[in-house]
Design a protein around this motif. Structure first.
Motif, short mmCIF file in Angstrom:
data_model
loop_
_atom_site.label_atom_id
_atom_site.label_comp_id
_atom_site.label_asym_id
_atom_site.label_seq_id
_atom_site.Cartn_x
_atom_site.Cartn_y
_atom_site.Cartn_z
N UNK A 1 -6.52 2.30 -0.51
CA UNK A 1 -5.18 1.70 -0.51
C UNK A 1 -5.21 0.49 0.40
N UNK A 2 -4.96 -0.68 -0.18
CA UNK A 2 -5.00 -1.93 0.57
C UNK A 2 -3.71 -2.73 0.34
N UNK A 3 -3.50 -3.74 1.17
CA UNK A 3 -2.25 -4.48 1.10
C UNK A 3 -2.45 -5.95 1.44
N UNK A 4 -1.53 -6.77 0.94
CA UNK A 4 -1.46 -8.18 1.34
C UNK A 4 -0.44 -8.38 2.45
N UNK A 5 0.11 -7.29 2.97
CA UNK A 5 1.18 -7.39 3.96
C UNK A 5 0.70 -7.89 5.32
N UNK A 6 -0.49 -7.49 5.73
CA UNK A 6 -0.91 -7.70 7.11
C UNK A 6 -1.71 -8.98 7.28
N UNK A 7 -3.00 -8.96 6.97
CA UNK A 7 -3.84 -10.14 7.19
C UNK A 7 -3.37 -11.33 6.38
N UNK A 8 -2.86 -11.09 5.17
CA UNK A 8 -2.41 -12.18 4.31
C UNK A 8 -1.00 -12.65 4.65
N UNK A 9 -0.29 -11.89 5.48
CA UNK A 9 1.03 -12.31 5.93
C UNK A 9 2.11 -12.29 4.86
N UNK B 1 -8.71 14.74 -3.96
CA UNK B 1 -8.65 13.29 -3.77
C UNK B 1 -8.48 12.96 -2.29
N UNK B 2 -9.25 11.99 -1.84
CA UNK B 2 -9.16 11.48 -0.47
C UNK B 2 -8.75 10.01 -0.57
N UNK B 3 -7.69 9.63 0.12
CA UNK B 3 -7.29 8.23 0.15
C UNK B 3 -7.63 7.64 1.51
N UNK B 4 -8.27 6.49 1.48
CA UNK B 4 -8.59 5.74 2.69
C UNK B 4 -7.61 4.58 2.78
N UNK B 5 -6.68 4.70 3.69
CA UNK B 5 -5.63 3.70 3.90
C UNK B 5 -6.22 2.59 4.77
N UNK B 6 -6.46 1.44 4.16
CA UNK B 6 -7.12 0.32 4.84
C UNK B 6 -6.19 -0.88 5.02
N UNK B 7 -4.96 -0.61 5.39
CA UNK B 7 -3.99 -1.69 5.52
C UNK B 7 -4.43 -2.78 6.50
N UNK B 8 -5.24 -2.41 7.49
CA UNK B 8 -5.60 -3.34 8.56
C UNK B 8 -7.09 -3.65 8.60
N UNK B 9 -7.82 -3.37 7.53
CA UNK B 9 -9.28 -3.44 7.62
C UNK B 9 -9.79 -4.85 7.91
N UNK B 10 -9.03 -5.89 7.53
CA UNK B 10 -9.51 -7.25 7.75
C UNK B 10 -9.62 -7.61 9.23
N UNK C 1 0.83 -1.21 0.00
CA UNK C 1 0.00 0.00 0.00
C UNK C 1 0.86 1.25 0.00
N UNK C 2 2.08 1.14 0.53
CA UNK C 2 2.97 2.31 0.58
C UNK C 2 3.26 2.86 -0.81
N UNK D 1 3.40 -6.41 -1.71
CA UNK D 1 2.34 -6.39 -2.72
C UNK D 1 1.07 -5.80 -2.12
N UNK D 2 0.56 -4.80 -2.78
CA UNK D 2 -0.68 -4.15 -2.38
C UNK D 2 -1.38 -3.64 -3.62
N UNK D 3 -2.42 -2.82 -3.42
CA UNK D 3 -3.14 -2.30 -4.57
C UNK D 3 -3.98 -1.10 -4.18
N UNK D 4 -4.32 -0.33 -5.18
CA UNK D 4 -5.26 0.77 -5.00
C UNK D 4 -6.50 0.52 -5.82
N UNK D 5 -7.61 1.08 -5.37
CA UNK D 5 -8.86 1.06 -6.12
C UNK D 5 -9.25 2.51 -6.33
N UNK D 6 -9.40 2.90 -7.58
CA UNK D 6 -9.60 4.31 -7.87
C UNK D 6 -10.39 4.51 -9.15
N UNK D 7 -11.02 5.68 -9.26
CA UNK D 7 -11.64 6.09 -10.51
C UNK D 7 -10.64 5.88 -11.65
N UNK D 8 -11.08 5.40 -12.82
CA UNK D 8 -10.14 5.11 -13.90
C UNK D 8 -9.21 6.27 -14.27
#
Length: 361
Positions: free
Chosen positions: A218-226, A186-195, A90-91, A232-239
Motif C-alpha cells: 500500500x503506497x501513496x502520493x500523499x507524503x513524499x509527492x506532497x 494476506x499481509x499488507x505492507x503499508x509503505x506510506x513513508x518509504x521514500x 493508501x487508506x 491518491x494512492x495505490x496497491x500492488x497485489x497478486x491479480x
C-alpha cells in the motif's frame, strides 16, 4: 445514543480517529502545523500546472479505471497492470483489504501503536483486533506478531516506516516473518513513508512482493509527492487479490486532478526522491538535536520523529509547542513531530531545551 434507528452494534466499539490539531495563534508568531505528517514542501511546479489544467472540466467524471496512472505505475514498478489498484490514498487500499478479508469470526493482527486506521477498519468489519505491542525501540515485535496468528486470521498489517514511532522493517525481518505466515493469509505492507527511508537495511517492498504472493503493498502520493489533499494512492497485489480490491473500491474515487497530478509527479520521481532525502537529512539532524536536549527519540525513517514521553509529560510538551504556535501530535506514550519549515523546528528545539531544563530543576 438513541436506539431509534437500526444501526450496527459495532459502531459503539469504533475507536475514534483523531486528526492532527491545527496550530493555535500566538502574538507575533507564524503558525505551523507539524501534526499530520504533511510534506511542507509544495508539489513540483509542473504538478501544480497539471492540477490547474485538470480543474477546467469539473463537471466530468474522472476515468474510473485511472488508465494512464495505472499504466505508468505498472511500467515504473515493472509489474503487470492487473497488479496495480488505484485508490483515494493508501487508506482506501487498506480499507478495501479489510473489506475483502474481514468479517465477524475472523481476526486481524497488527503492531501497536501504529497507523490509527488499523483498529478502526477492523472494528468496521466486525473482526477481532489483535494489536501486538511494539518493542521498546519502536520496532515491530515479529515473534509476537507470529504468536498472534491462528486459523481465524485473515489479514496482517505491517507499517514501514512505522507511524508514529518511525523505525522501518528490515529485509531480513520481513523475510523471516513471511516464512512463518500461512500462505493463504494476506499481509499488507503499508509503505506510506518509504521514500524518506535512508537506512541500508530497510526492506525493499517491491523485491519482497516478488517473493511472496500473499504480500500486498500500500503506497501513496500523499507524503513524499506532497499530494495529500488530492487523495491518491495505490496497491500492488497478486491479480486475484487486485481483482477483489477493485470490486469493493468506490467508482470514481480518484479524481481527475488527482490522476493527472500523480502521473506528472511519477514522471519526475527522481526529483521527488531527491527532495525526500533532503527532508530525511533534516529529520536526522532534528532527531539528534532533540536527543542532545535530553529527550528520548526513536530512530525514525519517516518524515517525522517520535519522542517517548509519559502521558503527563506529553501533554506538557504539546502545550509548550502550542504556545509557540506549533501544532504537534500527542499520542499514547509520546508525541510525534512532523518535519516542517526550519523556523517551526527551531521553536520545537527551544521547547525541548526548556522542557528538559524544567524537568531537571
Amino acid at each position: 445514543m438513541s436506539n431509534r434507528f437500526r444501526l450496527r452494534d459495532a459502531l459503539a466499539e469504533f475507536p475514534p480517529y483523531v486528526p492532527g490539531k491545527p496550530p493555535t495563534t500566538a502574538p507575533g508568531l507564524k503558525p505551523y502545523k507539524l501534526s499530520s505528517n504533511e510534506n511542507h514542501l509544495p508539489p513540483l511546479p509542473s504538478v501544480v500546472e497539471a492540477i490547474a489544467d485538470a480543474g477546467q472540466a469539473p463537471a466530468n467524471y474522472p476515468d474510473p479505471k485511472a488508465t494512464k496512472l495505472v499504466a505508468d505505475l505498472a511500467a515504473h514498478l515493472d509489474v503487470d497492470q492487473s497488479e496495480v489498484v488505484p485508490g483515494a490514498g493508501a487508506s482506501e487500499i487498506l480499507s478495501a483489504l479489510t473489506n475483502i478479508t474481514l468479517e465477524a469470526g475472523t481476526s486481524v493482527v497488527y503492531p501497536w501503536p501504529s497507523f490509527e486506521m488499523y483498529p478502526i477498519l477492523a472494528s468496521a468489519r466486525g473482526a477481532e483486533k489483535r494489536p501486538v505491542p511494539l518493542l521498546d525501540d519502536g520496532r515491530h515485535d515479529f515473534p509476537g506478531l507470529v504468536a498472534a496468528i491462528d486459523d481465524t486470521t485473515r489479514l496482517i498489517m505491517l507499517c514501514s516506516p512505522n507511524n508514529p514511532t518511525g523505525p522501518s522493517i528490515s529485509a531480513s525481518e520481513l523475510e523471516g516473518f513471511m516464512a512463518e505466515v500461512p500462505a493463504e493469509v494476506i499481509v499488507v505492507l503499508d509503505e506510506a513513508y518509504f521514500e524518506f527511508a535512508t537506512a541500508a537495511e530497510v526492506v525493499d517492498g517491491m523485491a519482497a512482493y516478488r517473493k511472496f504472493p500473499n504480500l500486498v503493498l500500500a503506497r501513496t502520493f500523499s507524503k513524499a509527492h506532497g499530494l495529500a489533499g488530492l487523495r491518491v494512492g495505490f496497491g500492488v497485489a497478486d491479480p486475484t487479490i487486485a481483482t477483489a480490491l477493485r470490486q469493493v473500491i468506490a467508482p470514481f474515487s480518484v479524481t481527475s486532478a488527482a490522476q493527472v497530478a500523480a502521473v506528472e509527479s511519477l514522471s519526475r520521481n527522481d526529483e521527488v526522491l531527491v527532495r525526500a532525502k533532503e527532508v530525511a537529512a533534516t529529520r536526522d539532524q532534528f532527531e539528534q538535536d532533540l536527543r542532545d536536549a535530553g529527550l528520548t527519540v526513536a530512530d525514525s525513517q519517516g518524515n517525522y520523529v517520535w519522542v517517548n514521553l509519559d502521558d503527563d509529560a506529553a501533554i506538557a510538551f504539546e502545550e509548550a509547542c502550542a504556545r509557540q504556535a506549533v501544532a504537534i501530535r500527542r499520542l499514547s506514550g509520546g508525541v510525534r513531530v512532523s518535519i516542517g519549515a526550519d523556523e517551526a523546528l527551531d521553536r520545537v528545539r527551544e521547547v525541548a531545551r526548556s522542557f528538559e531544563q524544567s524537568r531537571i530543576a
